[in-house]
Structure formats: C-alpha cells, structure tokens
Write an enzyme that holds these catalytic residues in place. Structure first.
Site, PDB file in Angstrom:
ATOM      1  N   CYS A  80      37.539   6.776  38.533  1.00  0.00           N
ATOM      2  CA  CYS A  80      37.400   6.073  39.805  1.00  0.00           C
ATOM      3  C   CYS A  80      38.096   4.722  39.696  1.00  0.00           C
ATOM      4  O   CYS A  80      37.855   3.969  38.766  1.00  0.00           O
ATOM      5  CB  CYS A  80      35.913   5.926  40.099  1.00  0.00           C
ATOM      6  SG  CYS A  80      35.448   4.412  40.900  1.00  0.00           S
ATOM      7  N   GLU A  81      38.965   4.440  40.663  1.00  0.00           N
ATOM      8  CA  GLU A  81      39.756   3.210  40.558  1.00  0.00           C
ATOM      9  C   GLU A  81      38.956   1.966  40.924  1.00  0.00           C
ATOM     10  O   GLU A  81      39.386   0.859  40.662  1.00  0.00           O
ATOM     11  CB  GLU A  81      41.022   3.312  41.416  1.00  0.00           C
ATOM     12  CG  GLU A  81      40.784   3.300  42.904  1.00  0.00           C
ATOM     13  CD  GLU A  81      42.102   3.407  43.673  1.00  0.00           C
ATOM     14  OE1 GLU A  81      43.092   3.872  43.098  1.00  0.00           O
ATOM     15  OE2 GLU A  81      42.107   3.016  44.852  1.00  0.00           O
ATOM     16  N   HIS A  82      37.796   2.154  41.524  1.00  0.00           N
ATOM     17  CA  HIS A  82      36.987   0.983  41.874  1.00  0.00           C
ATOM     18  C   HIS A  82      36.177   0.472  40.692  1.00  0.00           C
ATOM     19  O   HIS A  82      35.867  -0.704  40.610  1.00  0.00           O
ATOM     20  CB  HIS A  82      36.032   1.313  43.027  1.00  0.00           C
ATOM     21  CG  HIS A  82      36.740   1.545  44.325  1.00  0.00           C
ATOM     22  ND1 HIS A  82      36.222   2.290  45.351  1.00  0.00           N
ATOM     23  CD2 HIS A  82      37.965   1.115  44.745  1.00  0.00           C
ATOM     24  CE1 HIS A  82      37.087   2.315  46.353  1.00  0.00           C
ATOM     25  NE2 HIS A  82      38.149   1.621  46.002  1.00  0.00           N
ATOM     26  N   HIS A  83      35.793   1.370  39.785  1.00  0.00           N
ATOM     27  CA  HIS A  83      34.924   0.965  38.670  1.00  0.00           C
ATOM     28  C   HIS A  83      35.461   1.345  37.300  1.00  0.00           C
ATOM     29  O   HIS A  83      34.853   1.019  36.292  1.00  0.00           O
ATOM     30  CB  HIS A  83      33.529   1.600  38.848  1.00  0.00           C
ATOM     31  CG  HIS A  83      32.862   1.234  40.143  1.00  0.00           C
ATOM     32  ND1 HIS A  83      32.917   2.045  41.257  1.00  0.00           N
ATOM     33  CD2 HIS A  83      32.149   0.143  40.487  1.00  0.00           C
ATOM     34  CE1 HIS A  83      32.261   1.462  42.257  1.00  0.00           C
ATOM     35  NE2 HIS A  83      31.783   0.315  41.811  1.00  0.00           N
ATOM     36  N   GLN A 122      38.635  10.003  45.052  1.00  0.00           N
ATOM     37  CA  GLN A 122      38.540  11.455  45.219  1.00  0.00           C
ATOM     38  C   GLN A 122      39.257  11.908  46.501  1.00  0.00           C
ATOM     39  O   GLN A 122      39.923  12.953  46.516  1.00  0.00           O
ATOM     40  CB  GLN A 122      37.071  11.883  45.231  1.00  0.00           C
ATOM     41  CG  GLN A 122      36.919  13.395  45.237  1.00  0.00           C
ATOM     42  CD  GLN A 122      35.480  13.848  45.213  1.00  0.00           C
ATOM     43  OE1 GLN A 122      34.626  13.157  44.649  1.00  0.00           O
ATOM     44  NE2 GLN A 122      35.200  14.983  45.823  1.00  0.00           N
ATOM     45  N   HIS A 150      30.216  11.326  40.419  1.00  0.00           N
ATOM     46  CA  HIS A 150      30.810  10.030  40.071  1.00  0.00           C
ATOM     47  C   HIS A 150      29.865   9.233  39.187  1.00  0.00           C
ATOM     48  O   HIS A 150      28.741   8.943  39.598  1.00  0.00           O
ATOM     49  CB  HIS A 150      31.095   9.235  41.353  1.00  0.00           C
ATOM     50  CG  HIS A 150      32.230   9.801  42.151  1.00  0.00           C
ATOM     51  ND1 HIS A 150      33.408   9.127  42.347  1.00  0.00           N
ATOM     52  CD2 HIS A 150      32.372  10.997  42.780  1.00  0.00           C
ATOM     53  CE1 HIS A 150      34.233   9.877  43.069  1.00  0.00           C
ATOM     54  NE2 HIS A 150      33.624  11.014  43.348  1.00  0.00           N
ATOM     55  N   CYS A 152      29.956   6.222  38.576  1.00  0.00           N
ATOM     56  CA  CYS A 152      29.617   4.921  39.180  1.00  0.00           C
ATOM     57  C   CYS A 152      28.452   5.044  40.159  1.00  0.00           C
ATOM     58  O   CYS A 152      27.833   4.047  40.518  1.00  0.00           O
ATOM     59  CB  CYS A 152      30.840   4.284  39.847  1.00  0.00           C
ATOM     60  SG  CYS A 152      31.594   5.288  41.123  1.00  0.00           S
TER      61      CYS A 152
HETATM   62 ZN    ZN Z   1      33.423   4.108  41.575  1.00  0.00          ZN
END
Ligand code: ZN
Length: 192
Positions: A80-83, A122, A150, A152
């Site tokens: 996941c590119e956010h976390h 995703q 996920h 995260c």
């Molecule tokens: Zn994430």
C-alpha cells in the site's frame, strides 16, 4: 521506458534513520544488518518498478477461441503506497479474445505480479491490469477483480482483521453488457 535503479544504499540509510527515530539502537546485534536486509527485500518486492508489463503481452498466438478465458485465484502481494504495508489476496482476470488473439495464461499472471510489485493502491492496480490487457490484446472485453486484505487496516487504524476489500475493473463488453458482466462475476464467485 527509462529503467529506474533501486538505490539500496539510500534505503539502508533511511532504515537506519527510522530505527533511530523510533528510539531503537540500530547498532544492537539484532538490528545491525536490518537496514541491509530491508534494502535487499525492497529491491525484490519493488522489482515491478523496472518492468513494463505490456511487453509480456507482445507475444500472442492465434487460437480460434473467441470465448471467455478466466484465470482465477492468482496470488497477489503488493505494498500500500499510503503506509508501505502489505496488502495481499487474489486476482481474477477474464477476457474475451477478439480474432483468436490469446496469450499464455502465465503471461496474465506476470502482468498482475509486475503491477503489484510497486507502491500501489488496490483500485489503481485493478485498473492497470485491465487497461494493459485491453490495450495490448484489443479483446472484446476484460474484467479484473481483486480481493485483498490490507495490513494497514488489520494492524492499525480500524483494526479489522480478515476484512476483504474487493475492487473490479471492466472494459469493453463487460462494461456495456450487464448480462455478460453478471456471468463473469458469477463464475468468479463460484467455488469449484
Ligand atoms: Zn494503507
């Protein structure tokens, strides 16, 4: 496409800093080689940065099969590119060839894997796989469904272990004909 080089030394430096920043001692025995290990691991799990998945679909062969091809349960691991935490699950890829233009099943798997091995969302991953097949093979239609958990969401934040996020992307006939779309979705959901 220009090849991007993964700078392992820079990753090592960054991981060393993270360990310091959380109050750890990066020099203690267990952590001494951690920056190196993480750098090598990132090279592996972000290997998709250096690939152009469209190339995998250049070699198609002609087989007079203008009926649905569905590859189910392709194992998928991404970040996941956010976390920068993993999300993982399964991809299901379907297409209806046009003019007998088909590719080996393993090529579809490689396309999904290559896009997954990048910092991802995703939703975007699902669309990228669909667009790659659609643009390269020009089939009557493409449908891609991804179901993933996920980390995260599981380890932090809302903490919902086992919750699956399902995304889909449809192109061509799967977009324009609801009954064709319903048929492929029911085949995907069907446990054989
Ligand atoms: Zn994430």
């Amino acid at each position: 496409m220009q090849k991007k080089v993964i700078d392992e030394a820079k990753i090592e430096e960054a991981v060393h800093m993270i360990l310091e920043a959380i109050g750890e001692d990066p020099e203690r025995e267990g952590l001494q080689n951690t920056p190196k290990r993480v750098a090598r691991m990132y090279r592996e799990i972000f290997a998709g940065m250096n690939s152009n998945p469209r190339e995998f679909l250049q070699v198609s062969f002609t087989e007079f099969h203008d009926e649905l091809v569905l590859v189910k349960d392709i194992p998928l691991y991404s970040m996941c590119e956010h976390h920068l935490l993993p999300f993982y699950g399964k991809a299901h890829v379907a297409y209806i060839p046009r003019g007998g233009k088909v590719v080996g099943i393993s090529k579809l798997t490689r396309v999904a894997e290559a896009y997954a091995m990048r910092p991802q969302l995703q939703e975007r991953l699902t669309s990228q796989i669909a667009d790659c097949i659609n643009d390269s093979l020009k089939p009557f239609g493409v449908a891609v469904v991804i179901e993933a958990e996920h980390m995260c969401m599981t380890m932090r934040g809302v903490r919902k272990p086992g919750a699956l996020t399902v995304t889909s992307a449809v192109r061509g006939i799967f977009e324009t004909r609801p009954e064709t779309r319903a048929e492929v979705f029911s085949l995907i959901n069907q446990k054989i």
